[in-house]
Design an enzyme around this catalytic site. Sequence first.
Site, mmCIF file in Angstrom:
data_model
loop_
_atom_site.group_PDB
_atom_site.id
_atom_site.type_symbol
_atom_site.label_atom_id
_atom_site.label_comp_id
_atom_site.label_asym_id
_atom_site.label_seq_id
_atom_site.Cartn_x
_atom_site.Cartn_y
_atom_site.Cartn_z
ATOM 1 N N ASP A 207 0.830 -1.203 0.000
ATOM 2 C CA ASP A 207 0.000 0.000 0.000
ATOM 3 C C ASP A 207 0.869 1.259 0.000
ATOM 4 O O ASP A 207 1.825 1.353 0.781
ATOM 5 C CB ASP A 207 -0.869 -0.030 1.271
ATOM 6 C CG ASP A 207 -1.865 1.102 1.304
ATOM 7 O OD1 ASP A 207 -2.822 1.069 0.531
ATOM 8 O OD2 ASP A 207 -1.671 2.028 2.132
ATOM 9 N N GLU A 260 14.875 -14.129 1.545
ATOM 10 C CA GLU A 260 15.321 -15.085 2.568
ATOM 11 C C GLU A 260 14.474 -16.349 2.508
ATOM 12 O O GLU A 260 14.772 -17.346 3.148
ATOM 13 C CB GLU A 260 15.152 -14.475 3.983
ATOM 14 C CG GLU A 260 16.065 -13.296 4.263
ATOM 15 C CD GLU A 260 15.591 -12.498 5.502
ATOM 16 O OE1 GLU A 260 14.724 -12.990 6.257
ATOM 17 O OE2 GLU A 260 16.109 -11.371 5.674
#
Length: 552
Positions: A207, A260
């Site tokens: 957002d 990751e």
Amino acid sequence: MTEHEHRPWWHETTIYQVYPRSFADSDGDGIGDLPGITARLDHLVDLGVGTIWVSPFFSSPQADFGYDVSDYCDVAPEYGTLADAEALIAGAHERGLRVMFDLVLNHSSDQHPWFLESRTSRDNPKADWYVWRDGRGPGGRKPPNNWRAAIEVKTGWQWGEERQQWFLASFLPCQPDLNWRNPDVKAAMFDAVRFWLDRGVDGFRLDMFGSIMKDPEFRDNPLRPTMSRVTPPRLYPHEFTENTADNIELARDLRAVCDEYEPERVLLGEVFGPAEVLQAYTGGPGGDGLHLAFLFEFLVFRYDAGWFHDVIARFEHAFPAPAQPTYVVENHDRSRSIDRLGGDEEKARVLATVLLTVRGVPTIYMGQELAMANTYRPLRDALDPIARSLAWIPEPLSKRLPERLNRDEVRSPMQWDGTLNAGFCPPEATPWLAVNADHRTRNVADQDGRPWSMLEWYRHLLRLRRDHPALHAGDLHLRSGLGAGLLAYDRRHGDDHVTVAANLGAAATWVEVTDDQRLLAASAEDVHLADGRLYLPPDRAAVVGSAPPNTG
Ligand code: BGC
């Protein structure tokens, strides 16, 4: 490129946006919830999309219906529990769907414990977690600079009485901007990101991502009036409050967090700006920034073949393969597309054809597949905080505004069937927003299996897109020099060749196709193929090609 070559999942996906408050209410309180979404996942499978994006359902006072978060790692009780969020992810994965959540990183709610603490004094442990500044003038009572809020007539600065200082709130006053220059804030927010990645979410819609890092020198934005139809309405260029170099850097840092994790997690940014800026975010081929950026032009499309031709050409140019453009015609902030088309379903079928056959990642907003329309609601009755702030505009005038800003109108409940409350909530419950009266005739149950229904058209197009490598992995070549009103392009991948043609003009027309191409989809019965020509009456679209390789 061979068909078995590895392509990232997000290159080929299609996204379906769910506004959780309005999708499906499982407990009869009139508010949609996470178990409601999970119970309706088969609708998405039957539709044939690949990814569900769920607008925010995190703890929140709901002043901006979830875009004001008070705990990033918990679920608002009206939407369910953490276990319900986990069940939604699991339910989607069991069905082969990917899940994206909505991260609101720019600001929190003013009820977030971080802000409640931050506002108490200039030296509390969270004092520097938000963007606080001394004011100008006697007693510092004038805002620190000219930065504006989303509704631009007002300053973006809010007075904090206890601290005798101003805090920045770039959207609404109840949404203070977090200070991402404070390493503790960044660490805490990245922990929240990992919290959901650990639970298996496949990615995030980001957002207001472009607004997070502001100019460290707090320079005034230039006073140069600008009006863009694509961005939310704005009066001033946001030179020092949007798309700063540090913000592009932040995209890379966030990407590193996602990287990751295995399998690949994806970032889709709500960022506004020219192509160069969006390219900088996505980082080009092999980029290390956001995977995808929303391109919002289609939200304000003109029903005109030349317009579509030019915009697709620009997107192709700015995001050449392996980069992926994105296409979106509706979301929870902007008008329903059927309203932009004057209620004309033939045109809506043409629009769907383009949306689902261009190269890139399309997004469908819940109910768009039924041609759900805006549900009129006067500004004075608005629940949407933006619309409420405009309630002073007299109704006859506001009705004439080119882009009505009552977002309630596009958030009315999903129309599942023709019963009272449309199957969204039990008949005896009161939905949080009124259901559109047309639900009696416009709903999933009615359109399911009905030939030529909008739902079946979306399903058919999405099936073609999945079946044809040309459509989900191929390149795109726009035809030019065509007759007025005609849009046509070829999609190719290996031996698979698909041609898409749409007649947006007032007169019947035709386009040349090759001998081996047969009609794969036609938006109406009066489209036909003869002697190497595809004939299209006005407001018709069709897809022709050879049988997809995997179906012989
Ligand atoms: C979202 C809006 C929200 C705003 C503030 C927007 O871009 O799409 O619905 O009100 O950000 O978070």
